[in-house]
Design a protein around this motif. Structure first.
Motif, PDB file in Angstrom:
ATOM      1  N   GLY A 247       0.615  -1.250  -0.045  1.00 36.46           N
ATOM      2  CA  GLY A 247       0.093  -0.017  -0.016  1.00 36.46           C
ATOM      3  C   GLY A 247       0.813   1.324  -0.118  1.00 36.46           C
ATOM      4  O   GLY A 247       0.627   2.274   0.561  1.00 36.46           O
ATOM      5  N   ALA A 248       1.953   1.087  -0.702  1.00 36.75           N
ATOM      6  CA  ALA A 248       2.985   2.392  -0.659  1.00 36.75           C
ATOM      7  C   ALA A 248       3.451   2.766  -2.087  1.00 36.75           C
ATOM      8  O   ALA A 248       4.410   3.284  -2.439  1.00 36.75           O
ATOM      9  CB  ALA A 248       4.145   2.037   0.022  1.00 36.75           C
ATOM     10  N   GLY A 249       2.494   2.288  -3.196  1.00 40.41           N
ATOM     11  CA  GLY A 249       2.873   2.802  -4.438  1.00 40.41           C
ATOM     12  C   GLY A 249       3.768   1.986  -5.075  1.00 40.41           C
ATOM     13  O   GLY A 249       4.545   0.937  -4.751  1.00 40.41           O
ATOM     14  N   LEU A 250       4.038   2.155  -6.385  1.00 47.88           N
ATOM     15  CA  LEU A 250       4.989   1.414  -7.287  1.00 47.88           C
ATOM     16  C   LEU A 250       6.466   1.446  -7.131  1.00 47.88           C
ATOM     17  O   LEU A 250       7.320   0.776  -7.728  1.00 47.88           O
ATOM     18  CB  LEU A 250       4.483   1.837  -8.752  1.00 47.88           C
ATOM     19  CG  LEU A 250       5.025   1.156 -10.017  1.00 47.88           C
ATOM     20  CD1 LEU A 250       4.247  -0.352  -9.807  1.00 47.88           C
ATOM     21  CD2 LEU A 250       4.402   1.474 -11.150  1.00 47.88           C
ATOM     22  N   ASP A 251       6.878   2.843  -6.630  1.00 47.74           N
ATOM     23  CA  ASP A 251       8.271   3.198  -6.669  1.00 47.74           C
ATOM     24  C   ASP A 251       9.212   2.299  -5.480  1.00 47.74           C
ATOM     25  O   ASP A 251      10.344   2.672  -5.760  1.00 47.74           O
ATOM     26  CB  ASP A 251       8.778   4.710  -6.511  1.00 47.74           C
ATOM     27  CG  ASP A 251       8.036   5.404  -7.861  1.00 47.74           C
ATOM     28  OD1 ASP A 251       8.319   4.895  -8.984  1.00 47.74           O
ATOM     29  OD2 ASP A 251       7.249   6.279  -7.818  1.00 47.74           O
ATOM     30  N   CYS A 252       8.668   1.534  -4.760  1.00 48.90           N
ATOM     31  CA  CYS A 252       9.273   0.824  -3.618  1.00 48.90           C
ATOM     32  C   CYS A 252      10.140  -0.115  -4.416  1.00 48.90           C
ATOM     33  O   CYS A 252      10.006  -0.515  -5.602  1.00 48.90           O
ATOM     34  CB  CYS A 252       8.546   0.206  -2.663  1.00 48.90           C
ATOM     35  SG  CYS A 252       7.533   1.332  -1.585  1.00 48.90           S
ATOM     36  N   ASP A 253      11.410  -0.731  -3.957  1.00 47.40           N
ATOM     37  CA  ASP A 253      12.207  -1.560  -4.246  1.00 47.40           C
ATOM     38  C   ASP A 253      11.477  -2.897  -4.607  1.00 47.40           C
ATOM     39  O   ASP A 253      11.599  -3.709  -5.284  1.00 47.40           O
ATOM     40  CB  ASP A 253      13.518  -1.757  -3.532  1.00 47.40           C
ATOM     41  CG  ASP A 253      14.050  -0.468  -3.725  1.00 47.40           C
ATOM     42  OD1 ASP A 253      14.487  -0.065  -4.632  1.00 47.40           O
ATOM     43  OD2 ASP A 253      14.417   0.054  -2.572  1.00 47.40           O
ATOM     44  N   ALA A 254      10.444  -3.354  -3.618  1.00 45.80           N
ATOM     45  CA  ALA A 254       9.897  -4.427  -3.565  1.00 45.80           C
ATOM     46  C   ALA A 254       8.393  -4.350  -3.210  1.00 45.80           C
ATOM     47  O   ALA A 254       8.157  -3.271  -2.660  1.00 45.80           O
ATOM     48  CB  ALA A 254      10.459  -5.569  -2.481  1.00 45.80           C
ATOM     49  N   GLN A 255       7.663  -5.525  -3.256  1.00 40.99           N
ATOM     50  CA  GLN A 255       6.211  -5.173  -3.004  1.00 40.99           C
ATOM     51  C   GLN A 255       5.802  -6.689  -2.066  1.00 40.99           C
ATOM     52  O   GLN A 255       6.239  -7.803  -2.566  1.00 40.99           O
ATOM     53  CB  GLN A 255       5.192  -5.295  -4.272  1.00 40.99           C
ATOM     54  CG  GLN A 255       5.365  -4.083  -4.989  1.00 40.99           C
ATOM     55  CD  GLN A 255       5.128  -2.853  -4.380  1.00 40.99           C
ATOM     56  OE1 GLN A 255       4.201  -2.781  -3.619  1.00 40.99           O
ATOM     57  NE2 GLN A 255       5.586  -1.773  -4.620  1.00 40.99           N
ATOM     58  N   VAL A 256       5.056  -6.392  -1.239  1.00 39.36           N
ATOM     59  CA  VAL A 256       4.690  -7.743  -0.317  1.00 39.36           C
ATOM     60  C   VAL A 256       3.192  -7.951  -0.315  1.00 39.36           C
ATOM     61  O   VAL A 256       2.483  -6.575  -0.162  1.00 39.36           O
ATOM     62  CB  VAL A 256       5.210  -7.512   1.069  1.00 39.36           C
ATOM     63  CG1 VAL A 256       5.020  -6.533   1.854  1.00 39.36           C
ATOM     64  CG2 VAL A 256       4.885  -9.017   1.965  1.00 39.36           C
ATOM     65  N   LEU A 257       2.610  -8.869  -0.179  1.00 45.04           N
ATOM     66  CA  LEU A 257       0.995  -8.966   0.149  1.00 45.04           C
ATOM     67  C   LEU A 257       1.063 -10.082   0.997  1.00 45.04           C
ATOM     68  O   LEU A 257       1.873 -11.202   1.229  1.00 45.04           O
ATOM     69  CB  LEU A 257       0.296  -9.323  -1.155  1.00 45.04           C
ATOM     70  CG  LEU A 257      -0.124  -7.996  -2.061  1.00 45.04           C
ATOM     71  CD1 LEU A 257      -0.805  -8.470  -3.280  1.00 45.04           C
ATOM     72  CD2 LEU A 257      -0.813  -6.867  -1.273  1.00 45.04           C
ATOM     73  N   VAL A 258       0.068 -10.247   1.858  1.00 45.95           N
ATOM     74  CA  VAL A 258      -0.385 -11.484   2.372  1.00 45.95           C
ATOM     75  C   VAL A 258      -1.023 -12.264   1.528  1.00 45.95           C
ATOM     76  O   VAL A 258      -2.055 -12.080   0.817  1.00 45.95           O
ATOM     77  CB  VAL A 258      -1.474 -10.934   3.490  1.00 45.95           C
ATOM     78  CG1 VAL A 258      -1.997 -12.097   4.273  1.00 45.95           C
ATOM     79  CG2 VAL A 258      -1.017 -10.066   4.520  1.00 45.95           C
ATOM     80  N   TRP A 259      -0.611 -13.785   1.693  1.00 42.82           N
ATOM     81  CA  TRP A 259      -0.744 -14.444   0.549  1.00 42.82           C
ATOM     82  C   TRP A 259      -2.389 -14.991   0.641  1.00 42.82           C
ATOM     83  O   TRP A 259      -2.857 -15.018  -0.541  1.00 42.82           O
ATOM     84  CB  TRP A 259      -0.102 -15.772   0.750  1.00 42.82           C
ATOM     85  CG  TRP A 259      -0.801 -16.883   1.635  1.00 42.82           C
ATOM     86  CD1 TRP A 259      -0.210 -17.305   2.772  1.00 42.82           C
ATOM     87  CD2 TRP A 259      -1.372 -17.972   1.032  1.00 42.82           C
ATOM     88  NE1 TRP A 259      -0.723 -18.394   3.318  1.00 42.82           N
ATOM     89  CE2 TRP A 259      -1.869 -18.842   2.439  1.00 42.82           C
ATOM     90  CE3 TRP A 259      -2.360 -18.220   0.117  1.00 42.82           C
ATOM     91  CZ2 TRP A 259      -2.635 -19.960   2.360  1.00 42.82           C
ATOM     92  CZ3 TRP A 259      -3.265 -19.178   0.067  1.00 42.82           C
ATOM     93  CH2 TRP A 259      -3.276 -19.935   0.897  1.00 42.82           C
ATOM     94  N   THR A 260      -3.038 -14.932   1.809  1.00 42.89           N
ATOM     95  CA  THR A 260      -4.345 -15.244   1.660  1.00 42.89           C
ATOM     96  C   THR A 260      -5.295 -14.051   1.236  1.00 42.89           C
ATOM     97  O   THR A 260      -6.313 -14.163   0.285  1.00 42.89           O
ATOM     98  CB  THR A 260      -5.102 -15.366   2.991  1.00 42.89           C
ATOM     99  OG1 THR A 260      -4.617 -14.365   3.833  1.00 42.89           O
ATOM    100  CG2 THR A 260      -4.500 -16.834   3.456  1.00 42.89           C
ATOM    101  N   ASP A 261      -4.790 -13.005   1.218  1.00 36.88           N
ATOM    102  CA  ASP A 261      -5.351 -11.734   0.281  1.00 36.88           C
ATOM    103  C   ASP A 261      -4.936 -11.768  -1.264  1.00 36.88           C
ATOM    104  O   ASP A 261      -5.954 -11.642  -2.011  1.00 36.88           O
ATOM    105  CB  ASP A 261      -4.787 -10.479   0.730  1.00 36.88           C
ATOM    106  CG  ASP A 261      -5.170 -10.174   2.254  1.00 36.88           C
ATOM    107  OD1 ASP A 261      -6.243 -10.866   2.905  1.00 36.88           O
ATOM    108  OD2 ASP A 261      -4.649  -9.054   2.780  1.00 36.88           O
TER     109      ASP A 261
END
Length: 308
Positions: A247-261
């Motif tokens: 939830g911090a936009g596209l410019d971060c170096d990596a992206q994380v999600l909770v797998w069940t989501d």
């Protein structure tokens, strides 16, 4: 916190027809020895040195949560380089209303399962609420437990300036730390919910100070949760360690999600930043109903499922 299916390779000796000019080329398979985090060919465990090298290359990478050996093995085989055994286990695995009740026993048990189910990923164990807030010594005791008993390669803890001393002691003791600033779910009672963080000049400056504080303390990466994209981009430019956005936009170096989501297992409303890549809850429910109907109708077990 999924990946597209790999492109089919052409039959040997039969080069594919030229693609139309406006058709994008499919992604290329990494060359032998490629050091990419996602899609790399190395079978050894990914380490924090690999994470630092990815930042230098400008490589973006994915991270997912995992809480059991079987799910973790699927993500490992899919090439996900980093798995977080998050305290999100409280909401989506253990049935709690928030992350706050999660214990060290639960985190250690599930972290060990994820480590056993994987071969390549860097496994990061989350320090739950109450396991590090007393100070650096408490943090070291519990982080050491995750490393020794569960076998994780790193730990994660929430907080910026207020947690810098904990980060510093852990790192100086040989335990890599992923920090977490912005929306910190363990502080849900203080926040009164899950509001976006860093809006307004004063809040933005505090978030910048928090991110720099954990970097200076030795964190190898920092999660930015529920932060305006423009601020997250500024933080990412300001740091030499990777930022992991949720939830911090596209410019971060990596992206994380909770797998069940990510996989559509979560029922009800999900945060705005979640993208569902599968409707797994619907698929699993359908399979359960089909099994039940076969049992009730007397068609399972069939002859091929029966011993004589």
């Amino acid at each position: 916190m999924t990946q597209p299916s790999p492109a089919r390779m052409p039959v040997a000796g039969s080069p594919p027809p030229a693609a139309p000019q406006d058709t994008p080329k499919p992604p290329q398979k990494p060359a032998a020895g490629d050091k990419s985090l996602y899609g790399g060919t190395s079978s050894r465990r990914i380490t924090v040195r690999d994470i630092a090298a990815a930042k230098q290359r400008g490589e973006k990478w994915p991270m997912l949560t995992a809480y059991d050996a079987m799910t973790a093995s699927v993500f490992d085989e899919a090439g996900i380089p980093v798995l977080l055994v998050g305290d999100s286990m409280g909401n989506c695995h253990l049935g709690y209303e928030s992350t706050v009740p999660v214990t060290m026993d639960e985190t250690t048990l599930l972290s060990a399962a994820v480590v056993r189910g994987t071969r390549r990923v860097l496994v990061v164990g989350d320090l739950p609420f109450g396991s590090y807030q007393e100070g650096p010594v408490q943090a070291l005791r519990n982080a050491t437990r995750l490393v020794k008993e569960a076998g994780v390669g790193a730990v994660k803890l929430e907080g910026g300036e207020r947690s810098a001393h904990q980060v510093e002691l852990l790192v100086s003791s040989g335990i890599p730390v992923m920090a977490h600033v912005g929306l910190t779910p363990q502080s849900v009672n203080a926040f009164g919910g899950y509001p976006v963080q860093g809006r307004g000049e004063e809040a933005a400056q505090q978030l910048l100070r928090d991110a720099k504080a954990v970097q200076d303390a030795g964190a190898f990466a920092v999660v930015l949760e529920a932060v305006p994209a423009e601020l997250a981009a500024e933080v990412t430019r300001s740091l030499h360690i990777p930022t992991v956005g949720i939830g911090a936009g596209l410019d971060c170096d990596a992206q994380v999600l909770v797998w069940t989501d990510m996989a559509g297992m979560t029922s009800g409303r999900v945060p705005k930043f979640v993208k569902r890549y599968l409707e797994m809850r619907e698929l699993l429910g359908g399979a359960a109903k089909a099994f039940a109907e076969d049992v009730v109708g007397g068609t399972f077990p069939a002859e091929e499922h029966t011993f004589h």
